[in-house]
Scaffold this motif. Structure first.
Motif, PDB file in Angstrom:
ATOM      1  N   VAL A 160      19.280   9.560   4.766  1.00 18.14           N
ATOM      2  CA  VAL A 160      18.892  10.785   4.050  1.00 18.14           C
ATOM      3  C   VAL A 160      17.613  10.593   3.228  1.00 18.14           C
ATOM      4  CG1 VAL A 160      21.188  11.806   3.946  1.00 18.14           C
ATOM      5  CG2 VAL A 160      20.504  10.189   2.180  1.00 18.14           C
ATOM      6  N   ASN A 161      17.080   9.376   3.207  1.00 22.26           N
ATOM      7  CA  ASN A 161      15.869   9.105   2.423  1.00 22.26           C
ATOM      8  C   ASN A 161      14.685   8.862   3.362  1.00 22.26           C
ATOM      9  OD1 ASN A 161      13.829   8.080   0.800  1.00 22.26           O
ATOM     10  ND2 ASN A 161      15.226   6.916  -0.503  1.00 22.26           N
ATOM     11  N   PRO A 162      13.736   9.828   3.433  1.00 21.32           N
ATOM     12  CA  PRO A 162      12.581   9.669   4.344  1.00 21.32           C
ATOM     13  C   PRO A 162      11.711   8.451   4.017  1.00 21.32           C
ATOM     14  CG  PRO A 162      12.706  11.910   3.505  1.00 21.32           C
ATOM     15  CD  PRO A 162      13.661  11.094   2.690  1.00 21.32           C
ATOM     16  N   ASN A 163      11.849   7.912   2.780  1.00 21.55           N
ATOM     17  CA  ASN A 163      11.038   6.739   2.407  1.00 21.55           C
ATOM     18  C   ASN A 163      11.775   5.431   2.629  1.00 21.55           C
ATOM     19  OD1 ASN A 163       8.923   8.408   1.537  1.00 21.55           O
ATOM     20  ND2 ASN A 163       9.977   8.757  -0.403  1.00 21.55           N
ATOM     21  N   ASN A 164      12.887   5.477   3.359  1.00 22.96           N
ATOM     22  CA  ASN A 164      13.674   4.266   3.593  1.00 22.96           C
ATOM     23  C   ASN A 164      12.853   3.262   4.406  1.00 22.96           C
ATOM     24  OD1 ASN A 164      15.709   2.361   4.304  1.00 22.96           O
ATOM     25  ND2 ASN A 164      17.253   3.956   4.120  1.00 22.96           N
ATOM     26  N   PRO A 165      12.597   2.075   3.847  1.00 15.91           N
ATOM     27  CA  PRO A 165      11.704   1.132   4.542  1.00 15.91           C
ATOM     28  C   PRO A 165      12.391   0.265   5.591  1.00 15.91           C
ATOM     29  CG  PRO A 165      12.354   0.232   2.433  1.00 15.91           C
ATOM     30  CD  PRO A 165      13.038   1.569   2.543  1.00 15.91           C
ATOM     31  N   VAL A 166      13.719   0.323   5.672  1.00 16.50           N
ATOM     32  CA  VAL A 166      14.402  -0.651   6.521  1.00 16.50           C
ATOM     33  C   VAL A 166      15.386  -0.021   7.508  1.00 16.50           C
ATOM     34  CG1 VAL A 166      16.241  -1.133   4.838  1.00 16.50           C
ATOM     35  CG2 VAL A 166      15.585  -2.895   6.489  1.00 16.50           C
ATOM     36  N   ILE A 167      15.906   1.174   7.221  1.00 18.05           N
ATOM     37  CA  ILE A 167      16.843   1.810   8.155  1.00 18.05           C
ATOM     38  C   ILE A 167      16.077   2.816   9.010  1.00 18.05           C
ATOM     39  CG2 ILE A 167      19.003   3.080   8.422  1.00 18.05           C
ATOM     40  CD1 ILE A 167      19.315   0.207   7.280  1.00 18.05           C
ATOM     41  N   ALA A 209      15.167   2.987  -1.053  1.00 17.03           N
ATOM     42  CA  ALA A 209      13.708   2.918  -0.903  1.00 17.03           C
ATOM     43  C   ALA A 209      13.219   1.475  -1.042  1.00 17.03           C
ATOM     44  CB  ALA A 209      13.027   3.815  -1.933  1.00 17.03           C
ATOM     45  N   THR A 210      14.171   0.529  -1.073  1.00 18.83           N
ATOM     46  CA  THR A 210      13.838  -0.898  -1.150  1.00 18.83           C
ATOM     47  C   THR A 210      14.364  -1.575   0.105  1.00 18.83           C
ATOM     48  OG1 THR A 210      14.072  -0.855  -3.557  1.00 18.83           O
ATOM     49  CG2 THR A 210      14.185  -3.023  -2.523  1.00 18.83           C
ATOM     50  N   ASP A 211      13.604  -2.516   0.638  1.00 18.67           N
ATOM     51  CA  ASP A 211      14.028  -3.287   1.800  1.00 18.67           C
ATOM     52  C   ASP A 211      14.868  -4.471   1.311  1.00 18.67           C
ATOM     53  OD1 ASP A 211      14.330  -4.864   4.016  1.00 18.67           O
ATOM     54  OD2 ASP A 211      12.245  -4.730   4.666  1.00 18.67           O
ATOM     55  N   SER A 212      16.140  -4.516   1.707  1.00 23.29           N
ATOM     56  CA  SER A 212      17.034  -5.571   1.206  1.00 23.29           C
ATOM     57  C   SER A 212      16.694  -6.956   1.756  1.00 23.29           C
ATOM     58  CB  SER A 212      18.497  -5.225   1.511  1.00 23.29           C
ATOM     59  OG  SER A 212      18.658  -4.932   2.871  1.00 23.29           O
ATOM     60  N   HIS A 213      15.782  -7.026   2.757  1.00 22.52           N
ATOM     61  CA  HIS A 213      15.302  -8.347   3.176  1.00 22.52           C
ATOM     62  C   HIS A 213      14.484  -8.969   2.040  1.00 22.52           C
ATOM     63  CE1 HIS A 213      15.922  -6.395   7.139  1.00 22.52           C
ATOM     64  NE2 HIS A 213      16.406  -7.584   7.419  1.00 22.52           N
ATOM     65  N   LEU A 214      13.934  -8.098   1.185  1.00 19.25           N
ATOM     66  CA  LEU A 214      12.978  -8.568   0.175  1.00 19.25           C
ATOM     67  C   LEU A 214      13.437  -8.350  -1.263  1.00 19.25           C
ATOM     68  CD1 LEU A 214       9.807  -7.096   1.939  1.00 19.25           C
ATOM     69  CD2 LEU A 214      10.795  -9.375   2.220  1.00 19.25           C
ATOM     70  N   GLY A 215      14.286  -7.368  -1.497  1.00 17.48           N
ATOM     71  CA  GLY A 215      14.754  -7.085  -2.857  1.00 17.48           C
ATOM     72  C   GLY A 215      16.096  -6.381  -2.800  1.00 17.48           C
ATOM     73  N   ILE A 438       6.481   0.076  14.355  1.00 16.06           N
ATOM     74  CA  ILE A 438       7.669   0.922  14.219  1.00 16.06           C
ATOM     75  C   ILE A 438       8.134   0.979  12.761  1.00 16.06           C
ATOM     76  CG2 ILE A 438       9.282  -0.969  14.804  1.00 16.06           C
ATOM     77  CD1 ILE A 438       9.694   2.669  15.927  1.00 16.06           C
ATOM     78  N   LYS A 439       7.808  -0.072  11.983  1.00 18.08           N
ATOM     79  CA  LYS A 439       8.244  -0.120  10.580  1.00 18.08           C
ATOM     80  C   LYS A 439       7.221   0.547   9.669  1.00 18.08           C
ATOM     81  CE  LYS A 439      11.269  -4.078  11.012  1.00 18.08           C
ATOM     82  NZ  LYS A 439      11.508  -5.490  10.751  1.00 18.08           N
ATOM     83  N   PRO A 440       7.683   1.117   8.555  1.00 21.80           N
ATOM     84  CA  PRO A 440       6.788   1.926   7.725  1.00 21.80           C
ATOM     85  C   PRO A 440       5.808   1.172   6.834  1.00 21.80           C
ATOM     86  CG  PRO A 440       9.014   1.988   6.847  1.00 21.80           C
ATOM     87  CD  PRO A 440       9.070   1.180   8.099  1.00 21.80           C
TER      88      PRO A 440
END
Length: 518
Positions: A160-167, A209-215, A438-440
């Motif tokens: 539901v979050n257009p700014n999602n960096p990982v999903i 809005a945070t990538d859990s690979h990094l934070g 493909i990733k933002p």
């Protein structure tokens, strides 16, 4: 391969340290050196690890992508994968459970293997249920051909979050019912070939809005909101019966008294919510324990592994400190706690592990991809009549994509300047746009000069835009000002052919964008 003991025999026969070894699923890389391969063989034989999770190379592992390490290309990757699986199985006293992330096929991790469309593409047509079943089935056939038992998919996060960096593109969309329908079809297709699945990333990674690979992403929602959206697909699929649930690295304050502890190692969230409240008694697997959302906070070797197990994970994926982790768990856990997890893991092994049939061949995705392309192509802006009228004009075709991977920024800017000159006097442009990645991150790989160029075109000329990639990339462009914008989702040949047929008026766009764009 060694034969698998029956569960009751395994519980009696394995020593306690062998049982604890079975909880571990370290990473295996197809591009490792011989020395690294031998180290992993030693780890398997000495510490009795229960399984392996395969990745392409250490450089491409997700936590390294900010390190910009060069990724090795292995032309013979599938054979390498098969041979490594055989070698590692040979080193094991008890058969290994072999897993991989194959959300869109083995190609997600292993090059030169079949690639199927991303979840977002499948989500573009609600009638795709039968095709999604086939996608799950075909990917499962490819897993079987390799000797893999467990596909760590599908993603059931509601994006539901257009700014999602990982999903983002890995989700079936922002409609929870559609996510459930398509995830269910994928699971059933996978199970039809005897391959295991894992729904992920509990308790829901779609509004981050945070990538859990990094934070560590924080989800500040009420329990009612989580039950309404994030937890809803998990509950529905658990009620249907799933092999396993993967827990993500998220901070969800409302579900715990310790919000600083990520969900993946949080007892309140795994044992209390997932096990007790939601009634899941299957295998729980952690998301990769090397991910920075957790790994950087636990420098003492073995501590993170113990915390993950104690929180309720049965399988510790991508654990990096196995020897210390085994010692820590042996020191702190009760025998009953260890046995409960081993019983779950062994039942999963019994369900999935059988003699490998080396005659199996990889699937050919072409026909299925074409059907999906035909059903998912989406007219995002404008009308079919507008495109039909445009076809009668004297239009110019322009392709904006990367033709090689080693283009410098200078080359790209030079190319943009040349294109500006080339279309100076044109008034109608058919623009074929493929995002470089493909990733933002970094505007999907577009340089600002490219974004400005496309937006200048759109605002000064008549543009029909066909987009071959992650639709979220369109957020950088003024698509509402185009004559028409059509989303083809993938840059495979089948999707290009379908886009051509659509432009020529021989195919109707039946798809609907499954997410909202900013």
């Amino acid at each position: 391969m060694n034969r698998l003991l029956p569960t009751n025999k395994a519980l009696k026969q394995l020593s306690l340290s062998e049982k604890v070894g079975q909880l571990f699923m370290p990473a295996a890389f197809i591009n490792d050196t011989e020395e690294e391969i031998q180290q992993l063989e030693k780890l398997i034989s000495e510490h009795h690890v229960g399984g392996l999770c395969f990745f392409h190379s250490r450089a491409s592992a997700a936590t390294n992508f900010e390190g910009k390490k060069k990724i090795v290309v292995n032309e013979n990757s599938f054979e390498t994968l098969k041979n490594l699986i055989k070698r590692y199985q040979k080193a094991a006293t008890y058969p290994l459970l072999i897993s991989i992330d194959a959300e869109w096929g083995l190609a997600m991790r292993i090059e030169n293997t079949p690639q199927y469309p991303y979840a977002i593409t499948l989500g573009a047509n609600k009638d795709n249920k039968d095709l999604v079943f086939k996608v799950g089935q075909n990917i499962a056939k490819d897993c079987k051909a390799a000797g893999i038992h467990w596909n760590l998919s599908p993603v059931v996060d509601v994006n539901v979050n257009p700014n999602n960096p990982v999903i983002g593109y890995r989700s079936f969309g922002d409609d929870k019912e559609q996510v459930i329908t398509l995830a269910k079809a994928f699971v059933k297709g996978t199970q039809s070939e005897g391959i295991l699945t894992s729904i992920k990333h509990f308790p829901g990674h779609g509004d981050t809005a945070t990538d859990s690979h990094l934070g560590l992403p924080v989800i500040e929602k009420t329990k009612a909101e989580l039950l309404e959206t994030e937890l809803y697909p998990f509950q529905k699929l658990i009620d249907e019966g799933v092999d396993s649930v993967m827990v993500g690295h998220l901070s969800v304050p409302v579900l715990t008294t310790s919000p600083e502890i990520p969900s993946s190692i949080n007892k309140d969230i795994i044992t209390d919510v997932l096990r007790h409240e939601m009634g899941f008694d299957g295998v729980v697997i952690s998301d990769a324990l090397n991910m920075h959302a957790v790994s950087k906070n636990y420098p003492m070797k073995g501590e993170l592994e113990w915390l993950a197990f104690n929180a309720g994970n049965d399988v510790l994926c991508f654990a990096e400190h196995i020897e210390e982790g085994i010692q820590c768990i042996l020191k702190n856990a009760s025998e009953a706690q260890i046995n409960k997890s081993i019983e779950r893991i062994w039942k999963l092994k019994a369900k999935a592990i059988s003699e490998v049939d080396s005659t199996l061949e990889l699937t050919d995705p072409s026909a299925l991809n074409k059907q999906i392309a035909e059903r998912s192509i989406t007219l995002h802006n404008g009308t079919a009549q507008g495109i039909e009228h445009f076809r009668t004009t004297n239009f110019c075709t322009l392709t904006l994509k990367r033709f090689t991977t080693d283009q410098t920024n200078q080359d790209i800017v030079k190319n943009v300047m040349a294109m500006r000159k080339e279309i100076e006097n044109e008034t109608e442009i058919l623009l074929l746009l493929t995002p470089p990645q493909i990733k933002p991150t970094n505007n999907f790989g577009f340089l600002q000069e490219e974004i400005d160029f496309v937006n200048d075109l759109i605002t000064t000329k008549k543009v029909v835009l066909y987009h071959f990639g992650n639709p979220y990339a369109l957020q950088s462009f003024k698509t509402d000002k185009t004559t028409a914008t059509v989303i083809a989702y993938q840059n495979f040949k089948e999707f290009q052919d379908v886009a051509t047929a659509h432009f020529m008026g021989t195919l109707e766009a039946k798809g609907k964008l499954p997410v909202k764009l900013n």
